[in-house]
Design an enzyme around this catalytic site. Structure first.
Site, PDB file in Angstrom:
ATOM      1  N   GLU A  54      15.824 159.385 -23.729  1.00  0.00           N
ATOM      2  CA  GLU A  54      15.616 158.126 -22.988  1.00  0.00           C
ATOM      3  C   GLU A  54      16.797 157.905 -22.047  1.00  0.00           C
ATOM      4  O   GLU A  54      17.933 158.248 -22.383  1.00  0.00           O
ATOM      5  CB  GLU A  54      15.484 156.945 -23.956  1.00  0.00           C
ATOM      6  N   HIS A  92       7.893 137.804 -27.598  1.00  0.00           N
ATOM      7  CA  HIS A  92       8.962 138.467 -26.844  1.00  0.00           C
ATOM      8  C   HIS A  92       8.522 138.891 -25.441  1.00  0.00           C
ATOM      9  O   HIS A  92       9.157 139.744 -24.815  1.00  0.00           O
ATOM     10  CB  HIS A  92       9.522 139.658 -27.630  1.00  0.00           C
ATOM     11  N   ASP A  96      12.133 150.620 -28.455  1.00  0.00           N
ATOM     12  CA  ASP A  96      13.551 150.662 -28.846  1.00  0.00           C
ATOM     13  C   ASP A  96      13.854 149.559 -29.856  1.00  0.00           C
ATOM     14  O   ASP A  96      14.622 149.736 -30.795  1.00  0.00           O
ATOM     15  CB  ASP A  96      14.460 150.398 -27.638  1.00  0.00           C
TER      16      ASP A  96
HETATM   17  C1  LIG Z   1      14.591 142.709 -26.476  1.00  0.00           C
HETATM   18  C2  LIG Z   1      13.307 143.371 -26.073  1.00  0.00           C
HETATM   19  C3  LIG Z   1      13.218 144.746 -26.147  1.00  0.00           C
HETATM   20  C4  LIG Z   1      12.031 145.390 -25.773  1.00  0.00           C
HETATM   21  N1  LIG Z   1      11.968 146.746 -25.854  1.00  0.00           N
HETATM   22  C5  LIG Z   1      10.842 147.385 -25.500  1.00  0.00           C
HETATM   23  C6  LIG Z   1      10.755 148.806 -25.582  1.00  0.00           C
HETATM   24  O1  LIG Z   1      11.698 149.489 -25.943  1.00  0.00           O
HETATM   25  N2  LIG Z   1       9.586 149.379 -25.239  1.00  0.00           N
HETATM   26  C7  LIG Z   1       8.488 148.650 -24.828  1.00  0.00           C
HETATM   27  O2  LIG Z   1       7.451 149.237 -24.564  1.00  0.00           O
HETATM   28  N3  LIG Z   1       8.559 147.313 -24.722  1.00  0.00           N
HETATM   29  C8  LIG Z   1       9.700 146.662 -25.035  1.00  0.00           C
HETATM   30  N4  LIG Z   1       9.768 145.307 -24.916  1.00  0.00           N
HETATM   31  C9  LIG Z   1       8.602 144.592 -24.379  1.00  0.00           C
HETATM   32  C10 LIG Z   1       7.639 144.267 -25.511  1.00  0.00           C
HETATM   33  O3  LIG Z   1       7.017 145.434 -26.001  1.00  0.00           O
HETATM   34  C11 LIG Z   1       6.514 143.334 -25.032  1.00  0.00           C
HETATM   35  O4  LIG Z   1       7.063 142.191 -24.468  1.00  0.00           O
HETATM   36  C12 LIG Z   1       5.607 142.980 -26.206  1.00  0.00           C
HETATM   37  O5  LIG Z   1       4.442 142.374 -25.703  1.00  0.00           O
HETATM   38  C13 LIG Z   1       6.306 142.024 -27.133  1.00  0.00           C
HETATM   39  O6  LIG Z   1       5.627 141.970 -28.355  1.00  0.00           O
HETATM   40  P1  LIG Z   1       5.433 140.549 -29.031  1.00  0.00           P
HETATM   41  O7  LIG Z   1       4.949 140.790 -30.418  1.00  0.00           O
HETATM   42  O8  LIG Z   1       6.623 139.689 -28.898  1.00  0.00           O
HETATM   43  O9  LIG Z   1       4.214 140.029 -28.134  1.00  0.00           O
HETATM   44  P2  LIG Z   1       3.917 138.580 -27.469  1.00  0.00           P
HETATM   45  O10 LIG Z   1       4.963 138.309 -26.428  1.00  0.00           O
HETATM   46  O11 LIG Z   1       3.754 137.584 -28.545  1.00  0.00           O
HETATM   47  O12 LIG Z   1       2.533 138.908 -26.790  1.00  0.00           O
HETATM   48  C14 LIG Z   1       2.469 139.820 -25.720  1.00  0.00           C
HETATM   49  C15 LIG Z   1       1.039 140.004 -25.222  1.00  0.00           C
HETATM   50  O13 LIG Z   1       0.245 140.601 -26.237  1.00  0.00           O
HETATM   51  C16 LIG Z   1      -0.824 139.738 -26.608  1.00  0.00           C
HETATM   52  N5  LIG Z   1      -0.972 139.854 -28.053  1.00  0.00           N
HETATM   53  C17 LIG Z   1      -0.062 139.558 -29.023  1.00  0.00           C
HETATM   54  N6  LIG Z   1      -0.557 139.847 -30.235  1.00  0.00           N
HETATM   55  C18 LIG Z   1      -1.807 140.338 -30.023  1.00  0.00           C
HETATM   56  C19 LIG Z   1      -2.834 140.812 -30.879  1.00  0.00           C
HETATM   57  N7  LIG Z   1      -2.687 140.846 -32.205  1.00  0.00           N
HETATM   58  N8  LIG Z   1      -3.998 141.225 -30.325  1.00  0.00           N
HETATM   59  C20 LIG Z   1      -4.178 141.212 -28.976  1.00  0.00           C
HETATM   60  N9  LIG Z   1      -3.236 140.769 -28.117  1.00  0.00           N
HETATM   61  C21 LIG Z   1      -2.077 140.345 -28.633  1.00  0.00           C
HETATM   62  C22 LIG Z   1      -0.427 138.346 -26.155  1.00  0.00           C
HETATM   63  O14 LIG Z   1      -1.539 137.525 -25.920  1.00  0.00           O
HETATM   64  C23 LIG Z   1       0.341 138.678 -24.883  1.00  0.00           C
HETATM   65  O15 LIG Z   1      -0.537 138.911 -23.814  1.00  0.00           O
HETATM   66  C24 LIG Z   1      10.926 144.631 -25.289  1.00  0.00           C
HETATM   67  C25 LIG Z   1      11.031 143.237 -25.206  1.00  0.00           C
HETATM   68  C26 LIG Z   1      12.205 142.614 -25.598  1.00  0.00           C
HETATM   69  C27 LIG Z   1      12.286 141.123 -25.504  1.00  0.00           C
END
Ligand SMILES: Cc1cc2nc3c(=O)[nH]c(=O)nc-3n(C[C@H](O)[C@H](O)[C@H](O)COP(=O)(O)OP(=O)(O)OC[C@H]3O[C@@H](n4cnc5c(N)ncnc54)[C@H](O)[C@@H]3O)c2cc1C
Length: 336
Positions: free
Chosen positions: A271, A96, A158
């Site tokens: 928020e 994400h 969120d």
């Molecule tokens: C609809 C939506 C709502 C969101 N709401 C919020 C919010 O309310 N608050 C907020 O803070 N953020 C929010 N975000 C942002 C979100 O927290 C970040 O984009 C987060 O990185 C997404 O998590 P993911 O599991 O999809 O990570 P990915 O996109 O898969 O990875 C993100 C980063 O983390 C690294 N990573 C992933 N897993 C690991 C691991 N196990 N160890 C080390 N590194 C790792 C990856 O290499 C990359 O650099 C939102 C994003 C979206 C799309």
């Protein structure tokens, strides 16, 4: 102390960069033959790992790896580290990100959230108020597990369909952050696979440079395979209100006032966000509005001096059956 920390970070960085040398695809193919490493070269898997939620960037990895344990992750990274023809490795949670952060071109994407039948036990300690979870676990599943004990993490995002490792690599911010700090402030301990392929447990007191580097480290200092997350009693009920503003200064002034309230007047969640007309419908937040609201709000936005935006404060207060009768008065009294 600062110099020591910088040198330690530099050393970890070097380890990870050292992994990104030139690729020998035949070596990768040989790894794929090794059953315990379970590499996938399937076009469908490659395609999925080449894009993310943002849809802005595209980078094709050569292979996908779905670990079944922390030792699987360590083994892959170790093989890569020791190999004379290294290649890049990137952890991916739920994908994400919006700018390709979890992608790696011509390397291996480790799909932390897509393992099947893995050894990903979630352990809740009611006594010590923490939960141990796999780094690829989604927050929604963490919540489901802890609710069975009447407990919940203190700090959230969120949206809950994000992975633990993914948000801890950033910060993890929502309406509880003014009270408890972001998610990275609510982690007691981590298991991390370093760039050398070592599996280390780290905390404030143990390998603390690694612990501080990984939390908010944008996935660059190691791969989180386990996190120990602080819990609190889950609220039984929540009074939730939203207040719309057309004036930005009034909105920020009220928000600052609400987060400054102390102890007994404190809210549990504060928020603020901007509502723009186009973003209101078919947005993941739309489900929080009743069906007639978006239409009404759209017309207010249009009437708001053509600015095309409104501002919304979202506030909650937890309560239970013992004080249910007075919750409305508490909300009014606290916000005065
Ligand atoms: C609809 C939506 C709502 C969101 N709401 C919020 C919010 O309310 N608050 C907020 O803070 N953020 C929010 N975000 C942002 C979100 O927290 C970040 O984009 C987060 O990185 C997404 O998590 P993911 O599991 O999809 O990570 P990915 O996109 O898969 O990875 C993100 C980063 O983390 C690294 N990573 C992933 N897993 C690991 C691991 N196990 N160890 C080390 N590194 C790792 C990856 O290499 C990359 O650099 C939102 C994003 C979206 C799309």
């Amino acid at each position: 102390m600062a110099t020591k920390l910088f040198l330690a970070l530099l050393a970890i960085c070097r380890l990870i960069i050292a992994v990104g040398l030139t690729l020998d695809p035949s070596e990768l193919l040989r790894l794929g033959v090794d059953e315990s490493l379970r590499l996938s070269f399937e076009p469908e898997d490659i395609k999925e790992a080449s894009i993310d939620f943002g849809g802005l960037k595209r980078a094709e990895p050569l292979a996908i790896f779905r670990p079944n344990s922390a030792h699987d992750v360590a083994r892959l990274v170790r093989v890569v580290y020791e190999s004379s023809h290294g290649f890049t490795v990137s952890a991916r949670g739920h994908g994400h990100s919006i700018n390709g952060q979890a992608m790696t071109k011509d390397g291996v994407v480790i799909e932390m959230s897509n393992g099947e039948g893995g050894n990903f036990e979630t352990i809740v300690s009611e006594k010590l108020m923490y939960v141990d979870v796999w780094g690829g676990e989604l927050w929604i599943d963490v919540l489901r597990s802890t609710l069975e004990y009447g407990l919940a993490p203190k700090s959230w995002t969120d949206y809950l369909y994000l992975s633990v490792g993914g948000t801890l690599s950033n910060a993890g911010i929502s309406g509880q952050a003014f009270n408890h700090g972001p998610q990275i402030n609510n982690v007691f301990q981590l298991d991390v696979v370093t760039g050398k392929g070592e599996l280390l447990t780290c905390s404030e007191d143990e390998h603390s440079e690694l612990y501080h580097a990984v939390l908010g480290g944008l996935g660059q200092f190691g791969i989180i395979t386990r996190a120990r997350i602080a819990l609190e009693p889950a609220p039984q009920r929540v009074r939730w209100i939203r207040v719309l503003y057309s004036n930005f200064s009034a909105f920020t002034k009220d928000q600052e006032y609400l987060i400054s309230l102390q102890t007994n007047k404190k809210f549990d969640y504060v928020e603020g966000f901007v509502i723009v007309d186009e973003g209101l419908i078919n947005n993941w937040r739309s489900s929080f509005f009743s069906p007639s609201n978006p239409v009404k709000i759209s017309s207010i936005i249009k009437d708001n001096g053509g600015r095309g935006a409104l501002y919304c404060l979202e506030i909650t207060k937890n309560y239970d059956h013992t004080n249910a009768h007075s919750i409305d008065e508490v909300m009014i009294y606290n916000s005065k």
